[in-house]
Design a protein around this motif. Structure first.
Motif, PDB file in Angstrom:
ATOM      1  N   LYS A 187      41.978  39.546  48.620  1.00 54.36           N
ATOM      2  CA  LYS A 187      41.731  40.655  47.687  1.00 54.36           C
ATOM      3  C   LYS A 187      40.233  40.890  47.604  1.00 54.36           C
ATOM      4  O   LYS A 187      39.507  40.157  46.929  1.00 54.36           O
ATOM      5  CB  LYS A 187      42.317  40.335  46.315  1.00 54.36           C
ATOM      6  N   ALA A 188      39.772  41.895  48.350  1.00 53.33           N
ATOM      7  CA  ALA A 188      38.331  42.133  48.459  1.00 53.33           C
ATOM      8  C   ALA A 188      38.020  43.620  48.343  1.00 53.33           C
ATOM      9  O   ALA A 188      38.827  44.466  48.721  1.00 53.33           O
ATOM     10  CB  ALA A 188      37.826  41.618  49.813  1.00 53.33           C
ATOM     11  N   VAL A 189      36.873  43.946  47.796  1.00 46.40           N
ATOM     12  CA  VAL A 189      36.397  45.330  47.746  1.00 46.40           C
ATOM     13  C   VAL A 189      34.950  45.396  48.234  1.00 46.40           C
ATOM     14  O   VAL A 189      34.209  44.433  48.095  1.00 46.40           O
ATOM     15  CB  VAL A 189      36.456  45.933  46.316  1.00 46.40           C
ATOM     16  N   THR A 245      33.104  54.810  42.240  1.00 47.80           N
ATOM     17  CA  THR A 245      33.692  53.747  43.065  1.00 47.80           C
ATOM     18  C   THR A 245      32.952  52.430  42.826  1.00 47.80           C
ATOM     19  O   THR A 245      33.574  51.374  42.678  1.00 47.80           O
ATOM     20  CB  THR A 245      33.602  54.119  44.563  1.00 47.80           C
ATOM     21  N   ARG A 246      31.621  52.519  42.803  1.00 50.86           N
ATOM     22  CA  ARG A 246      30.843  51.298  42.581  1.00 50.86           C
ATOM     23  C   ARG A 246      31.226  50.634  41.272  1.00 50.86           C
ATOM     24  O   ARG A 246      31.503  49.439  41.233  1.00 50.86           O
ATOM     25  CB  ARG A 246      29.337  51.617  42.558  1.00 50.86           C
ATOM     26  N   SER A 247      31.275  51.434  40.203  1.00 49.43           N
ATOM     27  CA  SER A 247      31.537  50.791  38.925  1.00 49.43           C
ATOM     28  C   SER A 247      32.983  50.318  38.847  1.00 49.43           C
ATOM     29  O   SER A 247      33.263  49.280  38.240  1.00 49.43           O
ATOM     30  CB  SER A 247      31.125  51.675  37.750  1.00 49.43           C
ATOM     31  N   SER A 248      33.900  51.023  39.530  1.00 50.72           N
ATOM     32  CA  SER A 248      35.293  50.557  39.504  1.00 50.72           C
ATOM     33  C   SER A 248      35.427  49.248  40.302  1.00 50.72           C
ATOM     34  O   SER A 248      36.121  48.322  39.870  1.00 50.72           O
ATOM     35  CB  SER A 248      36.253  51.655  39.971  1.00 50.72           C
ATOM     36  N   HIS A 249      34.748  49.140  41.434  1.00 51.09           N
ATOM     37  CA  HIS A 249      34.809  47.894  42.213  1.00 51.09           C
ATOM     38  C   HIS A 249      34.167  46.729  41.463  1.00 51.09           C
ATOM     39  O   HIS A 249      34.655  45.603  41.492  1.00 51.09           O
ATOM     40  CB  HIS A 249      34.152  48.095  43.587  1.00 51.09           C
ATOM     41  N   GLN A 250      33.065  47.044  40.784  1.00 50.03           N
ATOM     42  CA  GLN A 250      32.416  46.001  39.993  1.00 50.03           C
ATOM     43  C   GLN A 250      33.348  45.509  38.876  1.00 50.03           C
ATOM     44  O   GLN A 250      33.491  44.302  38.655  1.00 50.03           O
ATOM     45  CB  GLN A 250      31.128  46.561  39.404  1.00 50.03           C
ATOM     46  N   ASP A 251      34.005  46.471  38.205  1.00 49.99           N
ATOM     47  CA  ASP A 251      34.940  46.096  37.130  1.00 49.99           C
ATOM     48  C   ASP A 251      36.102  45.276  37.671  1.00 49.99           C
ATOM     49  O   ASP A 251      36.542  44.319  37.040  1.00 49.99           O
ATOM     50  CB  ASP A 251      35.482  47.343  36.424  1.00 49.99           C
ATOM     51  N   MET A 252      36.614  45.677  38.846  1.00 48.47           N
ATOM     52  CA  MET A 252      37.748  44.938  39.433  1.00 48.47           C
ATOM     53  C   MET A 252      37.353  43.475  39.665  1.00 48.47           C
ATOM     54  O   MET A 252      38.163  42.574  39.488  1.00 48.47           O
ATOM     55  CB  MET A 252      38.166  45.575  40.761  1.00 48.47           C
ATOM     56  N   PHE A 253      36.115  43.271  40.069  1.00 52.08           N
ATOM     57  CA  PHE A 253      35.623  41.910  40.301  1.00 52.08           C
ATOM     58  C   PHE A 253      35.489  41.165  38.970  1.00 52.08           C
ATOM     59  O   PHE A 253      35.966  40.031  38.828  1.00 52.08           O
ATOM     60  CB  PHE A 253      34.281  41.983  41.032  1.00 52.08           C
ATOM     61  N   LEU A 254      34.884  41.822  37.993  1.00 50.10           N
ATOM     62  CA  LEU A 254      34.682  41.171  36.694  1.00 50.10           C
ATOM     63  C   LEU A 254      36.017  40.852  36.011  1.00 50.10           C
ATOM     64  O   LEU A 254      36.165  39.822  35.378  1.00 50.10           O
ATOM     65  CB  LEU A 254      33.820  42.050  35.770  1.00 50.10           C
ATOM     66  N   MET A 255      37.004  41.765  36.178  1.00 55.87           N
ATOM     67  CA  MET A 255      38.307  41.575  35.535  1.00 55.87           C
ATOM     68  C   MET A 255      39.237  40.705  36.384  1.00 55.87           C
ATOM     69  O   MET A 255      40.379  40.480  36.038  1.00 55.87           O
ATOM     70  CB  MET A 255      39.006  42.927  35.300  1.00 55.87           C
ATOM     71  N   GLU A 256      38.755  40.286  37.546  1.00 57.76           N
ATOM     72  CA  GLU A 256      39.503  39.439  38.471  1.00 57.76           C
ATOM     73  C   GLU A 256      40.758  40.082  39.044  1.00 57.76           C
ATOM     74  O   GLU A 256      41.741  39.420  39.343  1.00 57.76           O
ATOM     75  CB  GLU A 256      39.783  38.065  37.832  1.00 57.76           C
ATOM     76  N   ASP A 257      40.707  41.417  39.184  1.00 63.40           N
ATOM     77  CA  ASP A 257      41.749  42.104  39.941  1.00 63.40           C
ATOM     78  C   ASP A 257      41.531  41.858  41.432  1.00 63.40           C
ATOM     79  O   ASP A 257      42.453  41.960  42.226  1.00 63.40           O
ATOM     80  CB  ASP A 257      41.706  43.620  39.675  1.00 63.40           C
ATOM     81  N   VAL A 258      40.302  41.608  41.811  1.00 67.32           N
ATOM     82  CA  VAL A 258      40.006  41.164  43.174  1.00 67.32           C
ATOM     83  C   VAL A 258      39.219  39.857  43.085  1.00 67.32           C
ATOM     84  O   VAL A 258      38.615  39.549  42.059  1.00 67.32           O
ATOM     85  CB  VAL A 258      39.171  42.196  43.977  1.00 67.32           C
ATOM     86  N   ASP A 259      39.260  39.091  44.192  1.00 62.63           N
ATOM     87  CA  ASP A 259      38.546  37.815  44.196  1.00 62.63           C
ATOM     88  C   ASP A 259      37.143  37.950  44.775  1.00 62.63           C
ATOM     89  O   ASP A 259      36.231  37.214  44.396  1.00 62.63           O
ATOM     90  CB  ASP A 259      39.314  36.783  45.039  1.00 62.63           C
ATOM     91  N   VAL A 260      37.019  38.867  45.739  1.00 60.44           N
ATOM     92  CA  VAL A 260      35.792  38.887  46.529  1.00 60.44           C
ATOM     93  C   VAL A 260      35.158  40.276  46.544  1.00 60.44           C
ATOM     94  O   VAL A 260      35.852  41.285  46.687  1.00 60.44           O
ATOM     95  CB  VAL A 260      36.093  38.447  47.993  1.00 60.44           C
ATOM     96  N   VAL A 261      33.857  40.322  46.366  1.00 60.91           N
ATOM     97  CA  VAL A 261      33.109  41.547  46.610  1.00 60.91           C
ATOM     98  C   VAL A 261      32.291  41.342  47.866  1.00 60.91           C
ATOM     99  O   VAL A 261      31.582  40.340  47.988  1.00 60.91           O
ATOM    100  CB  VAL A 261      32.138  41.866  45.448  1.00 60.91           C
TER     101      VAL A 261
END
Ligand code: ADP
Ligand code: MG
Length: 421
Positions: A262-264, A274-290
Motif C-alpha cells: 500500500k504505497a502512494v 493530490t499531495r495533501s490527500s496522499h499525505q493524509d492517507m499516510f498519516l491516517m495509515e490508509d497506506v503504509d508507504v510514501v
C-alpha cells in the motif's frame, strides 16, 4: 537580571502548560533573559522555538523573530495566540498585509502588547520597517534557521547576509539569538561570523539518535526487488522511500502497488489536492508507504515512521541526517536503509554543472563526504556524529551497535578507509 529557577518553571507552566524543560532549553532561556548573544544548535524537534518564545513572553518589549518560511511563521503565530487571550501578543509583518493590518501591528508593538514579531528577512530590510523598529523597545532578535546565512548550509538565502547590518541599524546593543539544526563546524563558524556574535553563549545538543539503525547497501539493477523484500519483511509498518526524481517516484510507487504494497507517490509535480490527500492517507495509515522526493517531510510529524529508505543517495550528509531523522521520532525502532552506487554521485555532480563555480565547489565537497560515508567501514553513527563535530565512542555511547558496519564488520582488506577518522 537574575531569575530564580522556580520562576522559570512557573513561567513554562503558565505560558505553555509544560512541566519540564526539554534538553538544554532552560539554560538557553536563562542566557537570553540575561541579555547575552546566544547560539543554539539542536536537532529538528529539539524544541528550539520555545527557547526564544518563553523569554520573549516574559520580557518587556518585542522580540523580533526572523524566519525564512511564511507558512511556518503563520503556524507559530497561531500557536502563540492560542496560548493567550490577547491576539496582538504575536504578529507577522510581511508584504501580504494591507495598510489597516500594518497599522494594527504597529500599534500593538508601540503599546507593548506584542511580545513576538515574526518577519521574513526581506521584510525586515524594508526601510520603512527599519525606521519604525528603531523607535520601539526590542527585547532581542532571534534568527531562526540561522544556517540560511551560510553557503555551506543546505538552504543558503542571500537575504540572511544583510541581517547583521539591519540589526545594527535597529539598535546598537540588541541581543542576538541564532538557532539552527545544522551542526557542521563550518556552518557554525559562518553563522557566528556573519551575525557578529563571536562571544555568544553557545548551547549544542547531541545529534545522536540512538534508536535509529543505519545501513547502506550497494545499489544494483535489482534494487526495486530488494526494496520490495525489505518492505514485505516490515509489513504493516509505516515508511518513507526517497527518490531523486519525480519520474522514479511515480515508477517505484507503481511497482510497489503492483506487488501488493500500500504505497502512494508524493512530489512537487502533483497538484496540491493530490499531495495533501496522499499525505493524509499516510498519516491516517490508509497506506503504509510514501514514495517521495525531498518535497515530502518538511513539517511532517508522524512519530511512528519505522523505516526511511533512500533509493538514491542524498546530496549531503545533512540531507541524509534530516531525512533519516523522520524515522523513529517516538523513540521506537527506525531502520535507515540507503542504496549507493557511485554512478548516482556522478549524476548529482552533473546536476550541479550549470551552477556558479563557488556553488559547484561546495556541492562537490559535500558530495565527497557522502561518498566517504557510503564507502566507509567504520561505524556509520560515528561517522555522522564526527561530521557534526561530535566525538562518539561505540563502546560507551548510546546506540553504539546500531549500524551495519558495527554489526557485521568488514574484513581488514575491505577496510580501506579505516584511517579516515
Ligand atoms: P525545533 O524548532 O527544534 O525543530 P520545535 O520548537 O518545533 O522544534 O518543537 C518540537 C516539539 O517539541 C513541539 O511540538 C513542541 O511543542 C515540543 N516541546 C518543546 N518544548 C517542550 C517541553 N519543554 N516539553 C514538552 N514538549 C515540548
Ligand atoms: Mg524550528
Amino acid at each position: 537580571m537574575s531569575i530564580a529557577k522556580v520562576d522559570l518553571h512557573d513561567a513554562l507552566k503558565k505560558y505553555f502548560g509544560f512541566n519540564k524543560f526539554k534538553g538544554l532549553q532552560e539554560g538557553v532561556v536563562k542566557s537570553i533573559l540575561e541579555g547575552n548573544h546566544t547560539f543554539v544548535i539542536m536537532p529538528t524537534g529539539g524544541g528550539k522555538s520555545l527557547c526564544y518564545q518563553l523569554p520573549a513572553l516574559m520580557q518587556e518589549g518585542t522580540a523580533i523573530v526572523v524566519s525564512p518560511l511564511i507558512a511556518l511563521m503563520k503556524n507559530q503565530v497561531d500557536a502563540i495566540r492560542g496560548l493567550s487571550n490577547e491576539d496582538g501578543i504575536a504578529h507577522v509583518l510581511n508584504s501580504s498585509l494591507n495598510k489597516t493590518e500594518i497599522k494594527r501591528v504597529k500599534e500593538d508593538i508601540t503599546s507593548g502588547v506584542t511580545k513576538l514579531l515574526y518577519v521574513a528577512p526581506e521584510s525586515l530590510t524594508k526601510e520603512e520597517n527599519v525606521e519604525f523598529l528603531r523607535t520601539v523597545k526590542i527585547s532581542f532578535m532571534a534568527i531562526d534557521e540561522a544556517h540560511c546565512i551560510s553557503e555551506w548550509g543546505h538552504d543558503f538565502r542571500p537575504e540572511y547576509r544583510n541581517l547583521r547590518h539591519i540589526i545594527g541599524r535597529i539598535g546598537d546593543d540588541i541581543p542576538i539569538i541564532g538557532l539552527t539544526a545544522t551542526a557542521t563546524p563550518k556552518v557554525q563558524e559562518d553563522i557566528i561570523k556573519n551575525l557578529g556574535i563571536s562571544g555568544a553563549t553557545t548551547f549544542k545538543a547531541s545529534f545522536n539518535r540512538p534508536n535509529l539503525f543505519y545501513e547502506v547497501r550497494p545499489k544494483t539493477k535489482t534494487v526495486d526487488v530488494d526494496i520490495i523484500r525489505f518492505i514485505k519483511q516490515n509489513e504493516g509498518k509505516s515508511g518513507i522511500v526517497y527518490c531523486l526524481s519525480r519520474k522514479r517516484v511515480e515508477e517505484l510507487a507503481q511497482v510497489l502497488q503492483v506487488n501488493g504494497v500500500k504505497a502512494v507517490p508524493y512530489h512537487a509535480g502533483l497538484d496540491a489536492k493530490t499531495r495533501s490527500s496522499h499525505q493524509d492517507m499516510f498519516l491516517m495509515e490508509d497506506v503504509d508507504v510514501v514514495v517521495a522526493t525531498i518535497a515530502f517531510g518538511m513539517g511532517i510529524d508522524k512519530p511512528d515512521v519505522r523505516f526511511v529508505i533512500h533509493h538514491d543517495i542524498p546530496k549531503s550528509i545533512e540531507s541524509y541526517y534530516q531525512e533519516t531523522g523522520r524515522a523513529g521520532r517516538d523513540g521506537g525502532e527506525g531502520h535507515c536503509l540507503a542504496y549507493y552506487a557511485y554512478k548516482d554521485i556522478e549524476k548529482l555532480e552533473k546536476f550541479m554543472s550549470g551552477k556558479p563555480v563557488a556553488e559547484q565547489e561546495i556541492g562537490h565537497a559535500l558530495l565527497q563526504e557522502v561518498v566517504a560515508f557510503a564507502e566507509t567501514s567504520i561505524s556509520r553513527r560515528k561517522f555522522i556524529l564526527h561530521y557534526f563535530g561530535e566525538e562518539f565512542d561505540n563502546e560507551t555511547g548510546e546506540g553504539g551497535d546500531m549500524d551495519d558496519n558495527v554489526r557485521n564488520p568488514k574484513k581488514k582488506t575491505e577496510a580501506k578507509d579505516n584511517a579516515k577518522i
